[in-house]
Scaffold this active site. Structure first.
Site, PDB file in Angstrom:
ATOM      1  N   ARG A  37     -18.346 -33.932  29.129  1.00 44.35           N
ATOM      2  CA  ARG A  37     -19.323 -34.170  28.239  1.00 44.35           C
ATOM      3  C   ARG A  37     -20.586 -33.343  28.915  1.00 44.35           C
ATOM      4  O   ARG A  37     -21.499 -33.019  28.241  1.00 44.35           O
ATOM      5  CB  ARG A  37     -20.051 -35.608  28.158  1.00 44.35           C
ATOM      6  CG  ARG A  37     -18.887 -36.168  27.188  1.00 44.35           C
ATOM      7  CD  ARG A  37     -19.296 -37.670  26.749  1.00 44.35           C
ATOM      8  NE  ARG A  37     -18.487 -38.237  25.279  1.00 44.35           N
ATOM      9  CZ  ARG A  37     -18.741 -39.493  25.582  1.00 44.35           C
ATOM     10  NH1 ARG A  37     -19.467 -40.065  25.853  1.00 44.35           N
ATOM     11  NH2 ARG A  37     -18.044 -39.960  24.253  1.00 44.35           N
ATOM     12  N   LYS A 200      -3.651 -51.340  17.742  1.00 41.96           N
ATOM     13  CA  LYS A 200      -3.756 -52.334  16.383  1.00 41.96           C
ATOM     14  C   LYS A 200      -4.265 -51.786  15.103  1.00 41.96           C
ATOM     15  O   LYS A 200      -5.026 -50.945  14.922  1.00 41.96           O
ATOM     16  CB  LYS A 200      -5.159 -53.339  16.779  1.00 41.96           C
ATOM     17  CG  LYS A 200      -4.696 -54.287  17.769  1.00 41.96           C
ATOM     18  CD  LYS A 200      -5.765 -55.048  18.258  1.00 41.96           C
ATOM     19  CE  LYS A 200      -5.521 -56.355  19.030  1.00 41.96           C
ATOM     20  NZ  LYS A 200      -6.591 -57.177  19.417  1.00 41.96           N
ATOM     21  N   GLY A 357     -10.926 -41.510  22.609  1.00 42.94           N
ATOM     22  CA  GLY A 357     -10.936 -41.459  24.086  1.00 42.94           C
ATOM     23  C   GLY A 357      -9.652 -41.675  24.696  1.00 42.94           C
ATOM     24  O   GLY A 357      -9.058 -40.796  25.399  1.00 42.94           O
ATOM     25  N   GLY A 380     -16.075 -43.598  19.056  1.00 44.59           N
ATOM     26  CA  GLY A 380     -16.594 -44.163  17.835  1.00 44.59           C
ATOM     27  C   GLY A 380     -16.864 -43.272  16.691  1.00 44.59           C
ATOM     28  O   GLY A 380     -16.444 -43.448  15.567  1.00 44.59           O
TER      29      GLY A 380
HETATM   30  C1  3PG Z   1     -19.422 -43.125  23.517  1.00 45.97           C
HETATM   31  O1  3PG Z   1     -19.350 -43.011  24.577  1.00 45.97           O
HETATM   32  O2  3PG Z   1     -19.013 -43.972  22.553  1.00 45.97           O
HETATM   33  C2  3PG Z   1     -20.855 -42.795  22.994  1.00 45.97           C
HETATM   34  O3  3PG Z   1     -21.529 -42.193  24.073  1.00 45.97           O
HETATM   35  C3  3PG Z   1     -21.624 -43.780  21.995  1.00 45.97           C
HETATM   36  O4  3PG Z   1     -21.904 -44.949  23.041  1.00 45.97           O
HETATM   37  P1  3PG Z   1     -22.207 -46.393  22.436  1.00 45.97           P
HETATM   38  O5  3PG Z   1     -20.814 -46.825  21.866  1.00 45.97           O
HETATM   39  O6  3PG Z   1     -22.671 -47.244  23.744  1.00 45.97           O
HETATM   40  O7  3PG Z   1     -23.146 -46.207  21.372  1.00 45.97           O
HETATM   41 MG    MG Z   2     -18.491 -46.180  21.910  1.00 43.45          MG
END
Ligand code: 3PG
Ligand code: MG
Length: 400
Positions: A37, A200, A357, A380
């Protein structure tokens, strides 16, 4: 013309650009374990410097919930950022993101310099998108550059609010991400395949509901495939399975049929009594899983079948591993399919986009991270995009 405002739309010379990056990098014991990143932010920073702008970097790190927490400071990232930028770029750090410390540091920033501000989330106004906090941020610069797709699902001050105060454009990373995502689902070459895995069904319901309407082939693997198999009357033994989700799964299957989306489930599996490295295991038909055993990966016949099916497609979207890939040999199915997807991408017949991830870790493990057309480091935000939700940090960059 791009659907989003980009760096091509604005004058850079003489400006102070506030660049929202996502330096929420994984750290263990104070050391960065994956700097992707950080390195991915460099092209935008260079482009701004070359265009004659000063660069002020904004980021969150962790979830300090509005409190100053030493272990969530961005200061430890400075050496890695300096290395990524090159030693000749003057890099400074301010130990607050607003107020006097920040304002003084911006005022003292030389031409060609980069300033990293301390963690935005040390102020509760960031997550609340509080107008007073956003004003304090906005007065630090005169151009907002959004380069944090992975935080774009958060309607936070530095992601959303600030774009209403300053001219706002996508940075190069955000632009690449948006263009890749657009090609993958909004305006894709058909047929489109999606591979969805992970533990899940319950965490990916909206995503599956959206995908069955957009793709022609939906491959389901990982723990969530067990719930699908169970709903179809297959005995999955002690496998991870959300039995209470059976009717929801039936609903997804029905919706897929109506939309002419073909769902592919495992027909064979790697099965063992427990999940641990190099445990003894068997490959068997999905129909013969003993009641005291668990499905831990798709089997070789399934992996080969998926490889053949995606070869008929022009676009592939991937989220989630197909088995317990962190534990050998249950990485075999994911790796086989990942390599097949990489081969198709290299041959130019498939455009492949992956994200999330675990997915990035699984593709990295398979050695194909750089062979996909685009791999998003977003977690997310990538999921919400797959769910078809508008992301607040993207909406503000759209041309009206
Ligand atoms: C992540 O790593 O998913 C992003 O940086 C967002 O972080 P957060 O889920 O704490 O908002
Ligand atoms: Mg996150």
């Amino acid at each position: 013309m791009a659907a989003f405002r980009t760096l091509d739309d604005v004058e850079l010379a003489g400006r102070t650009a506030l660049v929202r990056v996502d330096f929420n990098v994984p750290m263990e014991g104070g050391r960065i374990t994956d700097a992707t990143r950080i390195t991915r932010a460099v092209p935008t920073i260079r482009r701004l410097l070359e265009g004659g702008a000063k660069v002020v970097l904004l980021s969150h790190f962790g979830r300090p919930k509005g409190e100053r927490r030493a272990e969530m400071s961005l200061a430890p990232l400075v050496p890695e950022l300096q290395a990524a930028l090159g030693q000749d770029v003057p890099l400074r750090f301010a130990d607050d993101c607003v107020g006097k410390a920040a304002e003084d540091a911006v005022a003292a920033l030389p031409q060609g310099g980069v300033l990293l501000l301390e963690n935005l989330r040390f102020h509760s106004g960031e997550e609340k998108n509080d107008p007073a906090f956003v004003d304090q941020l906005a007065k630090l610069g005169d151009l907002f550059v959004s380069d944090a797709f992975s935080a774009a699902h958060r309607a936070h001050g530095s992601v959303e609010g600030i774009a209403h105060r300053l001219p706002a454009v996508a940075g190069l990373l955000m632009q690449a991400e948006l263009e890749a995502l657009e090609k993958a689902l909004e305006d894709p070459a058909r047929p489109v395949a999606a591979i969805v895995g992970g533990a899940k069904v319950s965490t990916k319901l909206e995503l599956l509901g959206n995908l069955v309407e957009k793709v022609q082939l939906l491959v389901i693997g990982g723990g969530m495939a067990n719930t699908f198999l169970y709903a179809m009357g297959v005995d999955v033994g002690r496998s991870l399975c959300e039995r209470e989700m059976a009717s929801t799964v039936e609903e997804i299957v029905r919706k897929a049929r109506e939309a002419d989306c073909d769902i592919v489930l495992p027909t064979d599996a790697a099965v063992a009594g427990e999940l641990k490295p190099n445990v003894s295991y068997d490959i068997m038909s999905i129909k013969s899983v003993p009641e005291d055993q668990m499905i831990l990966d798709i089997g070789p016949r399934t992996a080969e079948h998926i490889a053949l099916r995606i070869a008929d497609c022009r676009t592939l979207v991937w989220n989630g591993p197909l088995g317990a890939f962190e534990v050998q040999p249950f990485d075999a199915g994911t790796t086989h399919v990942a390599q097949a997807a990489a081969d198709l991408t290299r041959a130019g017949t498939v455009l492949s986009v992956a994200g999330g991830g675990d997915t990035v870790a699984a593709l990295n493990h398979a050695g194909v991270l750089n062979d996909f057309s685009y791999v998003s480091t977003a977690g997310g935000a990538f999921l919400e995009w797959l769910e078809g939700k508008p992301l607040p940090g993207v909406q503000v960059l759209r041309r009206s």
